[in-house]
Design a protein around this motif. Structure first.
Motif, PDB file in Angstrom:
ATOM      1  N   GLU A  67      -8.804 -10.016   2.463  1.00 11.06           N
ATOM      2  CA  GLU A  67      -8.827  -9.743   1.029  1.00 11.06           C
ATOM      3  C   GLU A  67      -9.348  -8.345   0.702  1.00 11.06           C
ATOM      4  O   GLU A  67      -9.260  -7.887  -0.448  1.00 11.06           O
ATOM      5  CB  GLU A  67      -9.680 -10.792   0.300  1.00 11.06           C
ATOM      6  N   LEU A  68      -9.923  -7.669   1.693  1.00 15.69           N
ATOM      7  CA  LEU A  68     -10.394  -6.298   1.460  1.00 15.69           C
ATOM      8  C   LEU A  68      -9.261  -5.290   1.515  1.00 15.69           C
ATOM      9  O   LEU A  68      -9.473  -4.092   1.323  1.00 15.69           O
ATOM     10  CB  LEU A  68     -11.454  -5.916   2.504  1.00 15.69           C
ATOM     11  N   SER A  69      -8.031  -5.787   1.756  1.00 16.85           N
ATOM     12  CA  SER A  69      -6.881  -4.897   1.865  1.00 16.85           C
ATOM     13  C   SER A  69      -6.691  -4.119   0.569  1.00 16.85           C
ATOM     14  O   SER A  69      -6.746  -4.696  -0.532  1.00 16.85           O
ATOM     15  CB  SER A  69      -5.630  -5.722   2.173  1.00 16.85           C
ATOM     16  N   HIS A  70      -6.490  -2.789   0.705  1.00 18.82           N
ATOM     17  CA  HIS A  70      -6.216  -1.866  -0.403  1.00 18.82           C
ATOM     18  C   HIS A  70      -7.389  -1.701  -1.359  1.00 18.82           C
ATOM     19  O   HIS A  70      -7.235  -1.057  -2.404  1.00 18.82           O
ATOM     20  CB  HIS A  70      -4.971  -2.309  -1.184  1.00 18.82           C
ATOM     21  N   MET A  78       0.828  -1.203   0.000  1.00 15.31           N
ATOM     22  CA  MET A  78       0.000   0.000   0.000  1.00 15.31           C
ATOM     23  C   MET A  78       0.862   1.252   0.000  1.00 15.31           C
ATOM     24  O   MET A  78       0.573   2.246  -0.635  1.00 15.31           O
ATOM     25  CB  MET A  78      -0.894   0.019   1.244  1.00 15.31           C
ATOM     26  N   ILE A  79       2.001   1.212   0.776  1.00 14.46           N
ATOM     27  CA  ILE A  79       2.850   2.391   0.879  1.00 14.46           C
ATOM     28  C   ILE A  79       3.369   2.808  -0.480  1.00 14.46           C
ATOM     29  O   ILE A  79       3.420   3.990  -0.808  1.00 14.46           O
ATOM     30  CB  ILE A  79       4.008   2.122   1.831  1.00 14.46           C
ATOM     31  N   ALA A  80       3.718   1.810  -1.284  1.00 11.58           N
ATOM     32  CA  ALA A  80       4.265   2.125  -2.605  1.00 11.58           C
ATOM     33  C   ALA A  80       3.224   2.773  -3.489  1.00 11.58           C
ATOM     34  O   ALA A  80       3.554   3.492  -4.421  1.00 11.58           O
ATOM     35  CB  ALA A  80       4.813   0.859  -3.261  1.00 11.58           C
ATOM     36  N   SER A  81       1.926   2.527  -3.250  1.00 17.25           N
ATOM     37  CA  SER A  81       0.875   3.050  -4.119  1.00 17.25           C
ATOM     38  C   SER A  81       0.496   4.479  -3.794  1.00 17.25           C
ATOM     39  O   SER A  81      -0.257   5.100  -4.523  1.00 17.25           O
ATOM     40  CB  SER A  81      -0.366   2.154  -4.021  1.00 17.25           C
ATOM     41  N   LEU A  82       0.978   5.005  -2.656  1.00 14.27           N
ATOM     42  CA  LEU A  82       0.619   6.361  -2.256  1.00 14.27           C
ATOM     43  C   LEU A  82       1.636   7.345  -2.816  1.00 14.27           C
ATOM     44  O   LEU A  82       2.831   7.063  -2.892  1.00 14.27           O
ATOM     45  CB  LEU A  82       0.580   6.469  -0.736  1.00 14.27           C
ATOM     46  N   PHE A 118      -4.873   3.749   7.682  1.00 16.94           N
ATOM     47  CA  PHE A 118      -6.042   3.996   6.827  1.00 16.94           C
ATOM     48  C   PHE A 118      -5.893   5.344   6.138  1.00 16.94           C
ATOM     49  O   PHE A 118      -5.211   6.250   6.630  1.00 16.94           O
ATOM     50  CB  PHE A 118      -7.341   3.957   7.643  1.00 16.94           C
ATOM     51  N   GLU A 119      -6.539   5.463   4.975  1.00 17.43           N
ATOM     52  CA  GLU A 119      -6.626   6.736   4.244  1.00 17.43           C
ATOM     53  C   GLU A 119      -8.017   6.814   3.627  1.00 17.43           C
ATOM     54  O   GLU A 119      -8.455   5.925   2.904  1.00 17.43           O
ATOM     55  CB  GLU A 119      -5.558   6.814   3.154  1.00 17.43           C
ATOM     56  N   TRP A 120      -8.686   7.919   3.934  1.00 18.71           N
ATOM     57  CA  TRP A 120     -10.074   8.100   3.468  1.00 18.71           C
ATOM     58  C   TRP A 120     -10.132   9.310   2.555  1.00 18.71           C
ATOM     59  O   TRP A 120      -9.813  10.421   2.963  1.00 18.71           O
ATOM     60  CB  TRP A 120     -10.987   8.286   4.685  1.00 18.71           C
ATOM     61  N   ASP A 121     -10.516   9.044   1.293  1.00 16.82           N
ATOM     62  CA  ASP A 121     -10.776  10.131   0.351  1.00 16.82           C
ATOM     63  C   ASP A 121     -12.190  10.612   0.625  1.00 16.82           C
ATOM     64  O   ASP A 121     -13.178   9.942   0.283  1.00 16.82           O
ATOM     65  CB  ASP A 121     -10.641   9.626  -1.086  1.00 16.82           C
ATOM     66  N   VAL A 122     -12.269  11.780   1.296  1.00 17.61           N
ATOM     67  CA  VAL A 122     -13.569  12.247   1.798  1.00 17.61           C
ATOM     68  C   VAL A 122     -14.539  12.512   0.652  1.00 17.61           C
ATOM     69  O   VAL A 122     -15.719  12.136   0.715  1.00 17.61           O
ATOM     70  CB  VAL A 122     -13.380  13.514   2.660  1.00 17.61           C
ATOM     71  N   SER A 123     -14.028  13.145  -0.417  1.00 21.04           N
ATOM     72  CA  SER A 123     -14.938  13.529  -1.499  1.00 21.04           C
ATOM     73  C   SER A 123     -15.516  12.305  -2.205  1.00 21.04           C
ATOM     74  O   SER A 123     -16.676  12.320  -2.640  1.00 21.04           O
ATOM     75  CB  SER A 123     -14.216  14.421  -2.507  1.00 21.04           C
ATOM     76  N   ARG A 124     -14.744  11.221  -2.316  1.00 14.88           N
ATOM     77  CA  ARG A 124     -15.225  10.023  -2.999  1.00 14.88           C
ATOM     78  C   ARG A 124     -15.749   8.982  -2.016  1.00 14.88           C
ATOM     79  O   ARG A 124     -16.233   7.944  -2.415  1.00 14.88           O
ATOM     80  CB  ARG A 124     -14.098   9.401  -3.824  1.00 14.88           C
ATOM     81  N   ASP A 125     -15.636   9.243  -0.684  1.00 18.70           N
ATOM     82  CA  ASP A 125     -16.026   8.280   0.355  1.00 18.70           C
ATOM     83  C   ASP A 125     -15.392   6.914   0.072  1.00 18.70           C
ATOM     84  O   ASP A 125     -16.047   5.872   0.040  1.00 18.70           O
ATOM     85  CB  ASP A 125     -17.542   8.131   0.443  1.00 18.70           C
ATOM     86  N   ALA A 126     -14.064   6.948  -0.117  1.00 17.90           N
ATOM     87  CA  ALA A 126     -13.319   5.724  -0.400  1.00 17.90           C
ATOM     88  C   ALA A 126     -12.226   5.579   0.663  1.00 17.90           C
ATOM     89  O   ALA A 126     -11.330   6.428   0.760  1.00 17.90           O
ATOM     90  CB  ALA A 126     -12.709   5.765  -1.791  1.00 17.90           C
ATOM     91  N   VAL A 127     -12.324   4.502   1.423  1.00 17.69           N
ATOM     92  CA  VAL A 127     -11.360   4.242   2.488  1.00 17.69           C
ATOM     93  C   VAL A 127     -10.471   3.086   2.055  1.00 17.69           C
ATOM     94  O   VAL A 127     -10.968   2.011   1.684  1.00 17.69           O
ATOM     95  CB  VAL A 127     -12.063   3.884   3.809  1.00 17.69           C
TER      96      VAL A 127
END
Length: 707
Positions: A172-175, A1-5, A148-157
């Motif tokens: 399996e819900l990871s990322h 996940m770190i690499a994707s940020l 965790f990281e939550w994109d507030v505008s898209r409501d995507a955690v």
């Protein structure tokens, strides 16, 4: 996940994490990123490009650095619950810190390190160990840390696997972007609305987010979670990304709960004690010397034991300005050196004696004391010691033999005079046993029986017995013992004396001997008068001659008795003593043959010899040679050389009388002749009942005749 940020998101996320974060690159593990928390702890922003091993060498040992190189080399992350770091302050003191260290690989690029300060948790764990030793608590942070990281505008955690594990959601819900509500629903229903409101407030106001709540973990057990984060806004000022971390603090929560319960139990116990109790923290001067201490906590008995009021939060020198320095020094060793001490000491400033038990407690620099005011006890003890000293002084000055026994009758004290009398020694150990063995065997049974009766009944003990003297002989003593009682009448101990009455006892025995002799002599005198009158009447030619003879002989007997009872004779000629004794027994038909040198004998020997001759003459008149006209008594004495020593001998021999038969038992007269006379002459005497006539022999050293 770190690499994707993206880098900006990573920086924002890591700055929001309540941990030290550092990224190390390459084989040399150079610092390529450090978050604000790490830079603040390092005290500098000039970190990039430095070798991690060089920078950390002042706080880490070389062997500790190996773990970072190992993660880089193997690509396997590690999680160290309590990683110890020691820092030296400008004051020269060493500070010990503990971190929960998580090291994760970043492929071939390097590694990322997360350090969460758990020093307080470790301290709380140690404090719990001190408060309740048998209830050990290991304060460690949770097994998982999730991001965790939550994109507030898209409501995507977006979350990592550790986050999902904490919340009990499938790995399996990871990322995978998920709506916030899916995570909100995993929160305990009693905490759900509060957490949702806190998230909304952070999004709307930009304040920091920090909440504790419960979730159902992967094992369906309730877990306690700490969530921290921050919501960054877009350039347009609208909420952008909400980033943060979650910690599984179930263990910490249970430990803190157990700690609170333990402290509550400890406080309850301390409040119920009949002793004072307090927790205090030391105060030191700039040189580090303990000079005072501040009270943190006290129990209700504290005021009663010290007389101090409104103590909590105040310094001791504020309460007692002139308190002695020794108290701060003692408690300083306890708080800073880890000593546990038990002592008694006096405070002049407080006017009290204290018995104290002090032990160190967490955090460092604090100590606990359980104590009791023993001022009254010490006064009683001092009075007892004074009384004991006075008792010993008095007993040492007394002429009597003094002793003390416990309620079982065992001696626990004897005066020096008793030791001197018996020859016993305090070093012998068993005083009672030694004293018992010193009692004469013939007196032992009765003495012990009466003593046992007194112990059982509480009655006074008064008894005479013979006690072995240090010279080896036995002397008569009078033992008197009385019980000492408390106010309720219970026996506490026994006090007694032994008085040497040996001389008095001998005088009493001599008196009894004399009384017996007088009684015996009166009877013998009457018998002798009867025999003398009878014989005189038989032999007289006429009544007038008989009267004259009888009067003369009675007069001579009276004069002999006068000499016998006199107690203050001077030395006398032995011939005079013999003549005076036998004159009452002379008659025309009875013959005395007397021979011996002109010797002088002492008054005691004169009395003894007179008594013996009177007994012999009376016996001869009644049964022996003087009983018949043909009888004769030979009396001789003299000094002879026996083995180079002058020996005095005295002999009485009867001939011509009736045949003598040895009596079946010895009467008072016989015993007196053989035993008493021998004692007075310090010699030996023998009475022989020979058929042809009674014989009596007395032998003694010549110097014993006048002694």
């Amino acid at each position: 996940m770190i690499a994707s940020l993206d880098p900006t998101s990573c920086e924002l996320m890591f700055d929001a994490i309540p941990a030290h974060v550092v990224v190390l690159s390459g084989e040399d593990l150079e610092i390529t990123y450090a978050n604000a928390s790490f830079r603040k702890a390092a005290g500098t922003d000039d970190l990039l490009g430095q070798k991690f091993s060089d920078f950390m060498s002042r706080v880490l040992n070389p062997e500790d650095m190996g773990v970072f190189a190992e993660v880089y080399a193997t690509g396997k992350g590690v999680d160290i619950p309590e990683f110890e770091v020691k820092l030296n302050t400008p004051m020269g003191e060493s500070i010990q810190l503990f971190y929960r260290l998580t090291i994760q690989p970043l492929g071939v690029q390097g590694i990322v390190c997360f350090g969460y300060d758990v020093t307080d948790h470790v301290a709380e764990s140690k404090r719990a160990d001190e408060n309740e030793r048998h209830l050990s608590f290991a304060m460690q942070i949770g097994q998982s840390v999730g991001i965790f990281e939550w994109d507030v505008s898209r409501d995507a955690v977006v979350v990592d696997k550790q986050f999902l594990h904490v919340f009990g959601l499938p790995a399996e819900l990871s990322h995978a972007p998920l709506p916030l509500v899916q995570f909100i629903q995993a929160i305990h229903e009693d905490d759900r609305d509060r957490v949702a409101a806190a998230i909304t407030k952070t999004v709307e106001t930009g304040c920091e987010y920090e909440e504790q709540f419960r979730v159902s973990g992967a094992d369906n057990a309730s877990r306690y979670v700490l969530a921290k984060g921050e919501c960054r806004r877009n350039p347009q000022g609208t909420p952008g990304r909400f980033t943060g971390v979650v910690f599984d603090i179930s263990r910490q929560y249970r430990d803190e709960l157990a700690l609170r319960e333990s402290e509550a139990r400890l406080r309850s116990v301390m409040n119920s004690l009949d002793k004072g109790y307090c927790i205090a923290e030391m105060i030191r001067d700039p040189e580090g010397n303990p000079i005072d201490y501040r009270y943190i906590e006290i129990n209700p008995r504290f005021e009663e034991m010290t007389g101090l009021k409104d103590v909590a939060g105040r310094r001791m020198l504020e309460l007692v300005p002139n308190l002695e320095e020794k108290w701060a020094q003692i408690y300083g060793r306890v708080a800073y050196e880890g000593e546990t001490v038990h002592f008694e000491d006096h405070s002049e400033a407080m006017g009290r004696w204290f018995s104290c038990f002090a032990t160190p407690v967490q955090p460092y620099g604090r100590f606990a004391v359980v104590f009791k005011d023993i001022t009254e006890e010490r006064a009683i003890q001092d009075a007892l010691l004074k009384s004991e000293a006075e008792f010993r002084t008095i007993t040492e000055a007394m002429p009597h033999l003094v002793f003390r026994a416990n309620i079982m009758g065992v001696l626990d004290f004897c005066s020096p005079s008793l030791y001197e009398f018996t020859g016993l020694s305090p070093k012998d150990g068993d005083i009672s046993g030694g004293f018992s063995k010193a009692i004469h065997p013939e007196d032992y049974e009765e003495a012990v029986s009466l003593w046992s009766h007194s112990l059982t009944s509480g009655e006074a003990y008064d008894h005479e017995f013979r006690l072995r003297h240090h010279s080896g002989g036995y002397r008569w003593v009078l033992a008197r013992t009385r019980a000492v009682h408390d106010k309720d009448g219970n026996t506490l101990q026994w006090l007694g004396t032994c008085t040497d009455i040996h001389e008095l006892k001998l005088a009493q025995e001599e008196k009894q001997l004399m009384l017996g002799e007088m009684n015996h002599r009166v009877k013998n005198s009457l018998a002798m008068v009867h025999a003398m009158v009878s014989q005189t009447l038989r032999q007289a030619d006429n009544i007038q001659d008989a009267i004259t003879s009888i009067q003369s002989r009675i007069s001579m007997m009276a004069r002999a008795h006068d000499r016998l009872v006199s107690s203050n004779w001077l030395d006398a000629h032995i011939s005079e003593v013999v003549e005076a004794a036998i004159n009452p027994h002379r008659s025309k038909t009875h013959n005395f043959v007397i021979s011996g040198p002109d010797l002088r004998i002492g008054s005691k020997q004169s009395l003894a010899l007179t008594m013996a001759l009177h007994e012999l003459a009376t016996n001869a008149t009644k049964y022996g040679a003087l009983h018949t006209p043909e009888g004769t008594v030979e009396i001789t004495w003299g000094i002879q050389d026996v083995d180079g020593q002058d020996v005095f001998s005295f002999r009485w021999a009867e001939v011509g009388g009736p045949v003598v038969e040895k009596p079946t038992r010895k009467g008072f007269g016989s015993r007196m002749i053989e035993q008493a006379v021998a004692v007075y002459f310090n010699g030996t005497a023998e009475l022989v009942f020979a058929p042809e006539g009674l014989k009596y022999t007395l032998s003694a050293a010549a110097d014993g005749v006048t002694a």
